[in-house]
Design an enzyme around this catalytic site. Structure first.
Site, PDB file in Angstrom:
ATOM      1  N   PHE B 150       0.806  -1.227   0.000  1.00 27.72           N
ATOM      2  CA  PHE B 150       0.000   0.000   0.000  1.00 27.72           C
ATOM      3  C   PHE B 150       0.832   1.267   0.000  1.00 27.72           C
ATOM      4  O   PHE B 150       0.374   2.319  -0.406  1.00 27.72           O
ATOM      5  CB  PHE B 150      -0.915   0.031   1.239  1.00 27.72           C
ATOM      6  CG  PHE B 150      -0.170   0.304   2.528  1.00 27.72           C
ATOM      7  CD1 PHE B 150       0.123   1.606   2.911  1.00 27.72           C
ATOM      8  CD2 PHE B 150       0.254  -0.727   3.350  1.00 27.72           C
ATOM      9  CE1 PHE B 150       0.827   1.863   4.081  1.00 27.72           C
ATOM     10  CE2 PHE B 150       0.967  -0.474   4.514  1.00 27.72           C
ATOM     11  CZ  PHE B 150       1.254   0.819   4.879  1.00 27.72           C
ATOM     12  N   LYS B 174      -0.973  -7.918  -8.883  1.00 35.00           N
ATOM     13  CA  LYS B 174      -1.954  -7.852  -7.788  1.00 35.00           C
ATOM     14  C   LYS B 174      -1.483  -6.762  -6.842  1.00 35.00           C
ATOM     15  O   LYS B 174      -0.498  -6.907  -6.138  1.00 35.00           O
ATOM     16  CB  LYS B 174      -2.054  -9.182  -7.036  1.00 35.00           C
ATOM     17  CG  LYS B 174      -3.244  -9.189  -6.078  1.00 35.00           C
ATOM     18  CD  LYS B 174      -3.074 -10.093  -4.896  1.00 35.00           C
ATOM     19  CE  LYS B 174      -2.275  -9.479  -3.792  1.00 35.00           C
ATOM     20  NZ  LYS B 174      -2.852  -8.271  -3.143  1.00 35.00           N
ATOM     21  N   SER B 227       6.056  -6.782   4.103  1.00 35.90           N
ATOM     22  CA  SER B 227       6.716  -7.075   5.375  1.00 35.90           C
ATOM     23  C   SER B 227       7.580  -8.334   5.249  1.00 35.90           C
ATOM     24  O   SER B 227       7.340  -9.183   4.386  1.00 35.90           O
ATOM     25  CB  SER B 227       5.662  -7.288   6.466  1.00 35.90           C
ATOM     26  OG  SER B 227       4.995  -8.521   6.253  1.00 35.90           O
ATOM     27  N   CYS B 282      10.057   1.318   3.632  1.00 36.63           N
ATOM     28  CA  CYS B 282      11.123   0.414   4.050  1.00 36.63           C
ATOM     29  C   CYS B 282      12.468   1.123   4.133  1.00 36.63           C
ATOM     30  O   CYS B 282      13.427   0.538   4.612  1.00 36.63           O
ATOM     31  CB  CYS B 282      11.197  -0.789   3.119  1.00 36.63           C
ATOM     32  SG  CYS B 282      11.611  -0.358   1.433  1.00 36.63           S
ATOM     33  N   GLU B 383      10.600  -3.337  13.406  1.00 37.70           N
ATOM     34  CA  GLU B 383      10.124  -2.300  12.499  1.00 37.70           C
ATOM     35  C   GLU B 383       8.844  -1.671  13.073  1.00 37.70           C
ATOM     36  O   GLU B 383       7.930  -2.393  13.480  1.00 37.70           O
ATOM     37  CB  GLU B 383       9.826  -2.911  11.134  1.00 37.70           C
ATOM     38  CG  GLU B 383       9.384  -1.885  10.100  1.00 37.70           C
ATOM     39  CD  GLU B 383       9.330  -2.477   8.699  1.00 37.70           C
ATOM     40  OE1 GLU B 383       8.909  -3.637   8.553  1.00 37.70           O
ATOM     41  OE2 GLU B 383       9.712  -1.756   7.750  1.00 37.70           O
TER      42      GLU B 383
END
Lengths: 133, 483
Positions: B150, B174, B227, B282, B383
């Site tokens: 996202f 996708k 992730s 990230c 994180e």
């Protein structure tokens, strides 16, 4: 003209420059219609502002990446607000002084070379316009 | 009536066969923007079949013609630049400047695809043995797919798709069900430039469609960004089904501030790193390690500048930090702040309870800074993926490098210094794929591979740059002798 925008990052400074040139383009287009003696001069100024606006939009589009997104400080919109309701030569000259000051103050604060170069060039172009008397 | 996003399969917008839909929510206003289908295996099968059928003719299309589609695609993106940027803001919550930066980066990936005709060349050696010549040719492989996140809804899919199809492959994407709207525009433009039917396909959905892509026998490779936890599953599942895989996972990026650095410049850079995209990327700087006797001086400036940051709705030109993607994500970040406090860290700036006028229900957290963060705590190791910066100290450069390398992640790390020796040793010793020297966001350009080590990357060849040519092609060796 909106005084709410804060000149605190690359995009907002570029957007404000675009708004200033857009405003000048409209302003001079109206002046060209109302002042026969300087019709050509005002039409030329309007066209030049539109061209500058397009190049500023291109520069905003092409030169922002996440590497360059750092806060900018020391620019206040209230120092760069045009008077567009009056069209006497004194007001016109004063508006030009405002945009000259804007480019001079804002240009060095941009950390994008190409946009900085554009501001320097437009600063010069506005300085080169004759003072109307 | 709320728009229901469709899939793009075989050159047409189609209503998915699924009846399950999830809302697409503006993170700042909570307005429901659209509904995203949770496409099922039938939808994925249709997309893969279209891509598979198209591959036969597409790979025979001259490579320069394939590249010319990308020239047209770039022009389409330039024309709709502001519309795309605004859409990214509305669906992801980031600021308009960040969205413009994202779209620009996506266009740079399209521009990289212009170079495929020269990057995809093979090599040949005459007389490798007496009268025998040997050639290595690069060939496209088939149907590739990407599963994307996202946080960069327009850029990340275009890290892969342009190069993949210019190499002669066909594609199924996708994208994230939380942010499907910018990809809708991306595929409208792919449709506009007249690509042959089936070369590119879009399937909107979640876990079921991702599983279907990973398990589909006709998909030859998967690119994933997300992730590390999910990435590991993607890597294992895709590899088990015989695919080549590149997985870019999570991160815990350390920023080392040496006492010889330009503090003013470092602070501005660190602000952009920690709070850009509200920390949801990230490459976000997550931990600052201060080395030497500059703690008070550095922190004084950092706190002052952080307090001045404007958090708000991304479409306001003055906003410097936007919203968190969802209320669930906001709650997760708030939970990590609570965890940090319970583990002994102290808040120098508390972003909890932050409200934006006019957007009181938005998923906002203000910029947050923790001090006294200990090495073994959650804040130092995990994180956060939110606007939370942790401050730690080290007595020496060597200790700072040890702290960086103690992380399970290896996505990015930066050093701020004017000492070339420190800079050189840092890039040499630190186990991270992207190194910044006086740069807080070490984001590789499209012509360079996007690095990643340890739990931040699973696979062999990285996304972007020459690595992507390797990923999307295979060498075929021809050995020939003519009597």
């Amino acid at each position: 003209m909106s005084k709410n925008i804060k000149l605190n990052q690359f995009g907002s400074v570029m957007t404000y420059a675009i708004k200033l040139e857009d405003l000048l383009a409209d302003y001079y287009a109206i002046a060209a219609k109302n002042d026969d003696s300087n019709q050509s001069e005002f039409a030329t100024r309007s066209k030049a502002s539109l061209k500058r606006k397009k190049n500023l939009e291109r520069s905003r589009r092409e030169n922002v990446t996440e590497i360059t997104l750092e806060p900018i400080e020391g620019l206040e919109t209230e120092n760069y607000v045009f008077e567009t309701t009056k069209m006497d030569y004194g007001t016109i000259n004063n508006n030009e002084k405002i945009i000259i000051r804007f480019y001079a103050d804002a240009g060095p604060k941009l950390n994008v070379l190409e946009s900085k170069r554009l501001f320097k060039r437009y600063h010069k172009e506005h300085i080169n316009l004759n003072n109307l008397e | 009536m709320t728009e229901r996003v469709q899939n793009y399969i075989n050159g047409e917008w189609v209503v998915p066969t699924t009846e399950k839909y999830t809302p697409v929510v503006n993170p700042a206003s909570q307005e429901i923007l659209a509904e995203c289908p949770d496409s099922n295996r039938n939808d994925v099968d249709a997309a893969v079949k279209a891509a598979s059928d198209a591959f036969v003719e597409w790979r025979r299309t001259p490579i320069l013609s394939r590249a010319r589609y990308m020239h047209r695609y770039k022009e389409a993106c330039e024309e709709r630049f502001e519309e795309i940027s605004s859409t990214v803001v509305i669906e992801s919550g980031k600021t308009i400047d960040e969205a413009r930066g994202e779209v620009r980066r996506a266009i740079e990936s399209i521009e990289f695809a212009f170079s495929v005709p020269s990057m995809m060349t093979g090599f040949k050696t005459e007389d490798i043995a007496s009268g025998i010549d040997e050639t290595a040719e690069r060939q496209p492989i088939g149907v590739f797919a990407a599963i994307t996140p996202f946080n960069f809804p327009f850029m990340v899919p275009l890290w892969f798709l342009p190069t993949a199809i210019t190499c002669g492959n066909t594609y199924v994407l996708k994208s994230s069900p939380q942010t499907p709207l910018s990809m809708k525009i991306a595929f409208e433009m792919l449709d506009d430039i007249g690509l042959p039917e089936g070369v590119v396909n879009l399937v909107n959905g979640g876990v079921e469609s991702a599983n279907a892509l990973m398990e589909h026998p006709d998909v030859v490779g998967i690119s994933f960004v997300g992730s590390s936890k999910v990435g590991k599953i993607i890597y294992e599942t895709s590899a088990r089904h015989g695919k080549r895989v590149q997985v870019q996972g999570g991160a815990k990026n350390y920023l080392v501030v040496m006492d010889d650095c330009n503090i003013d410049a470092a602070v501005l850079n660190i602000l952009g790193s920690a709070y850009g995209c509200a920390g949801q990327r990230c490459l976000a700087g997550s931990v600052v390690v201060i080395v030497g006797d500059i703690y008070d001086q550095f922190m004084g400036k950092l706190l002052e500048k952080t307090k001045n940051l404007i958090t708000g709705y991304g479409l306001d030109d003055s906003t410097q930090m936007g919203a968190i993607i969802s209320s669930a994500s906001r709650d997760r970040v708030l939970g990590m702040i609570d965890q940090g406090l319970s583990e002994g860290a102290t808040l120098a700036i508390d972003g909890r309870g932050f409200k934006v006028e006019g957007y009181e229900n938005g998923n906002f957290i203000g910029p947050t800074i923790f001090e006294n963060v200990a090495k073994e705590t959650t804040l130092a190791k995990e994180e956060v993926f939110g606007p939370v910066l942790s401050i730690m100290t080290a007595s020496s450069f060597d200790e700072a490098v040890e702290m960086v390398n103690a992380s399970n992640y290896g996505n990015a790390a930066s050093i701020f210094t004017n000492n070339g020796g420190y800079a050189r040793e840092f890039k040499y010793q630190v186990n991270a794929g992207n190194i910044g020297i006086n740069i807080g966001v070490a984001a590789p350009s499209a012509s360079f591979p996007f690095g990643g080590m340890k739990d931040s990357f699973f696979g062999d060849t990285h996304g972007q740059g020459p690595d992507s040519i390797h990923f999307f092609t295979d060498h075929k060796v021809v050995i020939e002798r003519w009597p």
